[in-house]
Write a protein that holds these residues in place. Structure first.
Motif, PDB file in Angstrom:
ATOM      1  N   SER A  43       0.854  -1.188   0.000  1.00  0.00           N
ATOM      2  CA  SER A  43       0.000   0.000   0.000  1.00  0.00           C
ATOM      3  C   SER A  43       0.888   1.236   0.000  1.00  0.00           C
ATOM      4  O   SER A  43       2.011   1.215   0.520  1.00  0.00           O
ATOM      5  N   SER A  44       0.360   2.300  -0.579  1.00  0.00           N
ATOM      6  CA  SER A  44       1.088   3.573  -0.585  1.00  0.00           C
ATOM      7  C   SER A  44       0.166   4.632  -1.151  1.00  0.00           C
ATOM      8  O   SER A  44      -0.816   4.313  -1.830  1.00  0.00           O
ATOM      9  N   PRO A  45       0.479   5.911  -0.929  1.00  0.00           N
ATOM     10  CA  PRO A  45      -0.255   6.947  -1.648  1.00  0.00           C
ATOM     11  C   PRO A  45       0.085   6.888  -3.126  1.00  0.00           C
ATOM     12  O   PRO A  45       1.146   6.389  -3.510  1.00  0.00           O
ATOM     13  N   SER A  46      -0.809   7.390  -3.954  1.00  0.00           N
ATOM     14  CA  SER A  46      -0.576   7.405  -5.402  1.00  0.00           C
ATOM     15  C   SER A  46       0.701   8.172  -5.721  1.00  0.00           C
ATOM     16  O   SER A  46       0.919   9.285  -5.230  1.00  0.00           O
ATOM     17  N   GLY A  47       1.574   7.552  -6.525  1.00  0.00           N
ATOM     18  CA  GLY A  47       2.817   8.201  -6.910  1.00  0.00           C
ATOM     19  C   GLY A  47       4.022   7.815  -6.078  1.00  0.00           C
ATOM     20  O   GLY A  47       5.146   8.214  -6.388  1.00  0.00           O
ATOM     21  N   ALA A  48       3.819   6.983  -5.042  1.00  0.00           N
ATOM     22  CA  ALA A  48       4.940   6.606  -4.174  1.00  0.00           C
ATOM     23  C   ALA A  48       5.718   5.405  -4.697  1.00  0.00           C
ATOM     24  O   ALA A  48       6.766   5.066  -4.161  1.00  0.00           O
ATOM     25  N   GLY A  49       5.189   4.726  -5.726  1.00  0.00           N
ATOM     26  CA  GLY A  49       5.969   3.688  -6.388  1.00  0.00           C
ATOM     27  C   GLY A  49       5.597   2.249  -6.134  1.00  0.00           C
ATOM     28  O   GLY A  49       6.302   1.344  -6.591  1.00  0.00           O
ATOM     29  N   LYS A  50       4.470   1.986  -5.445  1.00  0.00           N
ATOM     30  CA  LYS A  50       4.168   0.596  -5.103  1.00  0.00           C
ATOM     31  C   LYS A  50       3.885  -0.267  -6.337  1.00  0.00           C
ATOM     32  O   LYS A  50       4.272  -1.442  -6.376  1.00  0.00           O
ATOM     33  N   THR A  51       3.235   0.299  -7.349  1.00  0.00           N
ATOM     34  CA  THR A  51       2.911  -0.492  -8.535  1.00  0.00           C
ATOM     35  C   THR A  51       4.167  -0.891  -9.295  1.00  0.00           C
ATOM     36  O   THR A  51       4.330  -2.042  -9.711  1.00  0.00           O
ATOM     37  N   THR A  52       5.089   0.052  -9.466  1.00  0.00           N
ATOM     38  CA  THR A  52       6.340  -0.239 -10.163  1.00  0.00           C
ATOM     39  C   THR A  52       7.173  -1.255  -9.388  1.00  0.00           C
ATOM     40  O   THR A  52       7.749  -2.185  -9.965  1.00  0.00           O
TER      41      THR A  52
ATOM     42  N   ALA B 118      -4.486  15.143  -0.855  1.00  0.00           N
ATOM     43  CA  ALA B 118      -5.307  15.018   0.357  1.00  0.00           C
ATOM     44  C   ALA B 118      -5.522  13.542   0.700  1.00  0.00           C
ATOM     45  O   ALA B 118      -5.437  13.138   1.875  1.00  0.00           O
ATOM     46  N   ARG B 119      -5.783  12.719  -0.334  1.00  0.00           N
ATOM     47  CA  ARG B 119      -5.960  11.283  -0.096  1.00  0.00           C
ATOM     48  C   ARG B 119      -4.643  10.642   0.344  1.00  0.00           C
ATOM     49  O   ARG B 119      -4.636   9.686   1.121  1.00  0.00           O
ATOM     50  N   ALA B 120      -3.512  11.181  -0.155  1.00  0.00           N
ATOM     51  CA  ALA B 120      -2.207  10.660   0.243  1.00  0.00           C
ATOM     52  C   ALA B 120      -1.980  10.835   1.740  1.00  0.00           C
ATOM     53  O   ALA B 120      -1.496   9.927   2.426  1.00  0.00           O
ATOM     54  N   GLU B 121      -2.354  11.997   2.257  1.00  0.00           N
ATOM     55  CA  GLU B 121      -2.206  12.240   3.692  1.00  0.00           C
ATOM     56  C   GLU B 121      -3.065  11.274   4.500  1.00  0.00           C
ATOM     57  O   GLU B 121      -2.629  10.756   5.537  1.00  0.00           O
TER      58      GLU B 121
ATOM     59  N   THR C 157      -6.623  20.575  -9.714  1.00  0.00           N
ATOM     60  CA  THR C 157      -7.681  20.165  -8.782  1.00  0.00           C
ATOM     61  C   THR C 157      -7.578  18.680  -8.457  1.00  0.00           C
ATOM     62  O   THR C 157      -7.697  18.273  -7.293  1.00  0.00           O
ATOM     63  N   VAL C 158      -7.344  17.877  -9.480  1.00  0.00           N
ATOM     64  CA  VAL C 158      -7.210  16.432  -9.274  1.00  0.00           C
ATOM     65  C   VAL C 158      -5.980  16.120  -8.428  1.00  0.00           C
ATOM     66  O   VAL C 158      -6.026  15.280  -7.516  1.00  0.00           O
TER      67      VAL C 158
END
Length: 220
Positions: free
Chosen positions: A23-32, A163-166, A156-157
């Motif tokens: 798990s991670s916030p979007s953009g933190a690299g978990k998928t890669t 916000a969801r990352a936090e 905006t996105v």
């Protein structure tokens, strides 16, 4: 007397696999990181979710998702056939138990790329099989820069994603391992170490009981 060292007996069943949750916030690299781990290990597979949303161009049933209608999903849900599920934008997503259990019984590890809520449901349903890893960005500024470099989202996105990352990061203490993805190679190396250590746990090597029984018989 021969000095040759006796070979350890082989037992059917071997190692039981695990559920390796990232798990991670979007953009933190978990998928890669997940994809690279699977690329390096043929006995590690990605969990395929069931969904009620229609396939997108290029997606294949059974490979990207198991695509079903709402009625079929709700029947499976009523029959307790999911480890976890969620409803997102009028569509269901769930992790089917059958394929995951089959893979683990065959000694394969199953990778999950899910949020903290899904990870919590999995841990409640299968606490002995789940290993949870949280991926942190080195800084919130770098995380935002990564999202902007994608060039796919409006301000905006991106603000909404931050916000969801936090909110996602606030659950980091619920995980067994936490990795700061400052350097991709270093983060991947840490994940490899986690995989190796978890595979050596006694509970995941059921053949040990038979091996110890054979050891004890040698003195009788």
């Amino acid at each position: 007397m021969s000095n040759e060292r006796p070979k350890a007996p082989r037992y059917r069943g071997g190692r039981r696999g695990m559920m390796l949750v990232f798990s991670s916030p979007s953009g933190a690299g978990k998928t890669t990181l997940s994809k690279r781990l699977i690329m390096h290990h043929p006995d590690v597979v990605l969990s395929v979710s069931t969904t009620t949303r229609p396939p997108r161009p290029g997606e294949s049933d059974g490979e990207d998702y198991f695509f079903v209608d709402h009625e079929a999903f709700e029947r499976q849900l009523a029959a307790d056939e999911f480890y976890e599920y969620a409803k997102v934008f009028d569509h269901y997503y769930g992790t089917p138990k059958g394929p995951v259990e089959d893979a683990m019984s065959e000694g394969r590890d199953v990778v999950f790329d899910i949020d903290w809520q899904g990870a919590k449901q999995l841990a409640e349903k299968a606490p002995r099989d789940v290993v949870r890893v949280f991926i942190l960005p080195p800084s919130m500024k770098l995380l935002e820069d990564r999202l902007r470099k994608r060039g796919q989202d409006s301000d905006t996105v991106i603000d909404g994603r931050m916000a969801r990352a936090e909110a996602e990061i606030s659950h980091w203490e619920e995980y067994d391992y936490v990795i700061v993805n400052e350097d991709f190679s270093g983060a991947l190396e840490e994940i490899e170490l986690i995989l190796k250590a978890e595979r050596l746990k006694r509970a995941r090597r059921p053949w040990l009981r038979g091996f110890v029984d054979e050891l004890m018989k040698e003195r009788r």
